[in-house]
Design an enzyme around this catalytic site. Sequence first.
Site, PDB file in Angstrom:
ATOM      1  N   GLU A   1      -6.393  -7.774  -0.813  1.00  0.00           N
ATOM      2  CA  GLU A   1      -7.025  -8.036   0.565  1.00  0.00           C
ATOM      3  C   GLU A   1      -8.607  -7.492   0.479  1.00  0.00           C
ATOM      4  OE1 GLU A   1      -5.003  -5.374   3.370  1.00  0.00           O
ATOM      5  OE2 GLU A   1      -3.033  -6.217   2.590  1.00  0.00           O
TER       6      GLU A   1
ATOM      7  N   GLU B   1       0.755  -1.160   0.093  1.00  0.00           N
ATOM      8  CA  GLU B   1      -0.046   0.001  -0.071  1.00  0.00           C
ATOM      9  C   GLU B   1       0.753   1.385   0.082  1.00  0.00           C
ATOM     10  OE1 GLU B   1      -3.093  -0.376   3.363  1.00  0.00           O
ATOM     11  OE2 GLU B   1      -3.952  -1.709   1.985  1.00  0.00           O
TER      12      GLU B   1
HETATM   13  C1  GAL Z   1      -4.301  -2.728   5.187  1.00  0.00           C
HETATM   14  C2  GAL Z   1      -2.797  -3.582   5.303  1.00  0.00           C
HETATM   15  C3  GAL Z   1      -2.674  -4.714   5.951  1.00  0.00           C
HETATM   16  C4  GAL Z   1      -3.596  -4.702   7.295  1.00  0.00           C
HETATM   17  C5  GAL Z   1      -4.907  -4.083   6.767  1.00  0.00           C
HETATM   18  C6  GAL Z   1      -5.885  -3.925   7.997  1.00  0.00           C
HETATM   19  O1  GAL Z   1      -4.385  -1.762   4.815  1.00  0.00           O
HETATM   20  O2  GAL Z   1      -2.337  -3.600   4.053  1.00  0.00           O
HETATM   21  O3  GAL Z   1      -1.456  -5.042   6.190  1.00  0.00           O
HETATM   22  O4  GAL Z   1      -2.972  -3.702   8.060  1.00  0.00           O
HETATM   23  O5  GAL Z   1      -4.784  -3.004   6.271  1.00  0.00           O
HETATM   24  O6  GAL Z   1      -5.868  -5.011   8.721  1.00  0.00           O
END
Ligand code: GAL
Length: 845
Positions: free
Chosen positions: A251, A182
């Site tokens: 994600e 990110e």
């Molecule tokens: C995302 C990040 C992950 C984790 C998630 C929240 O933005 O890439 O590593 O932190 O948020 O659980």
Amino acid sequence: MKTLLFFWVLMLMLVLNNTNLMQCSVSYDKKALSINGQRRILISGSIHYPRSTPDMWEDLIMKAKDGGVDVIDTYVFWNGHEPSPGNFNFEGRYDLVRFLKIVQKAGLYAHLRLGPYVCAEWNFGGFPVWLKYVPGISFRTDNEPFKMAMQGFTEKIVNLLKGHDLFEPQGGPIILSQVENEYGKLRMKLGQEGYNYMNWAAHMALSTQTGVPWTMCKDDKTPDPLINTCNGFYCHQFTPNKPYKPKLWTEAWSGWFTEFGGSKTQRPVQDLAFAVARFIQTGGSFVNYYMYHGGTNFGRTAGGPFITTSYDYDAPLDEYGLIRQPKYGHLKQLHKAIKLCEPALISADPIVTQLGDRQQAHVFYPESGGCAAFLSNYDTDSGVRVLFNNKHYSLPPWSISILPDCRNVVFNTAKVGEQTSHMEMLPSNSQILSWESYNEDVSALDNDGSTITAVGLLEQLNLTRDRTDYLWYKTSVDINPSESFFSNGELPTLIVGSAGHAVHVFVNGQLIGSGFGGRKSRRFTFSQKVNLQQGTNKIALLSISVGLQNVGGHFESWNTGILGPVVLHGLDQGKLDLSWERWTYQIGLMGETMNLATPSGISMVEWMDSKIAVREQQPLMWHKAYFDAPQGNEPLALDMESMGKGQVWINGESIGRYWTNYATGECKGCSYTGRFEPPKCQVGCGKPTQRWYHVPRSWLKPSRNLIVLFEEIGGDPTKISLVKRSMNTICAQVSETHRTIKSFQVESYGDTVQEFYIPKVHLQCAPNQRISAITFASFGTPVGTCGSFEKGDCHASTSSAVLEKKCVGKQSCAVTVTNRNFGRDPCPNVLKQLSVQALCASITN
Ligand code: GAL
């Protein structure tokens, strides 16, 4: 001769080709990733290897596979692998090779998110704290020392994995790798330097020649040939930065993380399934659930500050690795439905037609013939009937129906036919006995030479290097007997300014109070009236770090600890600033230096019966006791509700920080419809954020297991108990019209076998359990949800008897939802459903 030479040159080229991994068996185009020339729709699940124990890995991975997952995604945790410069650790929970080999053995693929920055609610975002002290370093930007270290670690990992043939072109499971995490937002903030660093990171990654594509998530400037990917609760609106890149979702947040003091987030599975189906219908071809199994932040690995040790995440597999129903099962059905459409999805672009105001059809017509359709209703309030291909279809609000043949609905995201299972923490048969305590004396280390003395307040991490949470700041102040507060009773106020995260304040050996920062505002000010004595007063501040920050840039600039001011107000002279006094620093606790948490360390001190410590509610106490491992194989946890704040170890292994704090926030009801985002759908308000702490079975021996804890404030260890995580109540609700996919088999692409069940209620207890009772059953129009079912106007009186006969005494059972099964139709022309609630009981004791 010439031919022979040509032959040898050819052979050499082949050998070189192999060692350089240039076979490119994983590639991509605008539709999807291709493995060995075949485009794939891939379902992926994040399971972070250090968040469970190696003996759990196979079970987790097999459960993921059974849930329809093709790819296991994990970050790589630099601070776990390189605890000090050049000293590598690939053992135990950090045995990355073993983890990937299990993925391979299961026949699954892997996405390796190498970072090395991972965020992940992991201590310091995965960076080793020693990196902060490399001269001239600046994190995540165009900075030579940082880039050198990042490249060193990346190459170390890639070479290790190449050495074990773990990349796909070598016959291994890794089909994809991620560099950075990110970065987009930070890149924009940093301007040209950020842009340079991003390009450098991409080229550095490529230079490792893994033979598989690299991704960068959430950065739309990601350079070719890297693929930019999406993270979020929804990603249907995302488009990659080049028309020839596939639409990947790295994600898909299955829930959310929890912080001490906060409530817990639950993401309804109907909404998660809706988001995934919506992504696929808009051309997405790779979805990774973050998390599929969240697990536990053991030891001091939690990020933060104030991230709980439980990283449950409301994921399909719960913290303990148990199947969370209906989430797991409903997603499994979704994956089956998507896979039935795979031949159409990989070869055609969707044709979108409007079926109503807020209803659409996405139809895929592959060249080979046939068609697959997704019918969606974005309306958050109303279900609708739509006309598609001359047939009517009912769409519940905020839902998508999947029709792999453009006729039959095999799945609707809002219709959950899976059983709901309630996990409970039940008492175990094992008692924790012979509690003894030892006082971590506040003044013990004052004169033993192991301390550092300096004028002024020092930054905490610089001293501790994060080897411990604790740093003592001690000074003294002389109070003149003539001070007016001795006569007028208006006590002076002590003010302590801290950059985070918590402080316990002792005056003359007595705890007078504590101060706490938060996750977002780490800085805080402790302020309290203090009863000083004439002459010398000892002020001792125990500053505590509760997990280092994991989000952001410029990690080199982050500070922790008491940075001041430390001031006494209300003396005759007015304000007395102690910030520039002589301060003595003690790194860590005496008990830590003596290894009191380990079986060999406990004999270092004289322990006393815990009753005294408990009666006096003494702070800074070490407690120890023993227990036998409970029988059975249910996962175990410690119920820590009777304790305050501290850390706990079992047989010398740290199960993490405990921090009893009651959850604030609003826990109003939760509807699956409408955009999801925390704080929607909170649970646990008014209760301790975390009460149970996972104790992995593999850390136990049959008898005399040592539990040691360090309690900072007070609490009663004799009330700590060992509980078993068990599935006690299960429920299922299936309507007459609900159809599920019976068999799912993609024999070759384009050759799918589908059959549908007539509606059935399935109940299933854990393998070592049996259904012991049916506590509710109604075929008719029952209302309510699991735990609060009630009969409706229509009810077949045979309901309970039918269910009892088919289910009691069995580990699992299936009951057909038809009139015939219940004797006769209890209310003709009414759409009926069967709702059941049952109890599971263990057969081991
Ligand atoms: C995302 C990040 C992950 C984790 C998630 C929240 O933005 O890439 O590593 O932190 O948020 O659980």
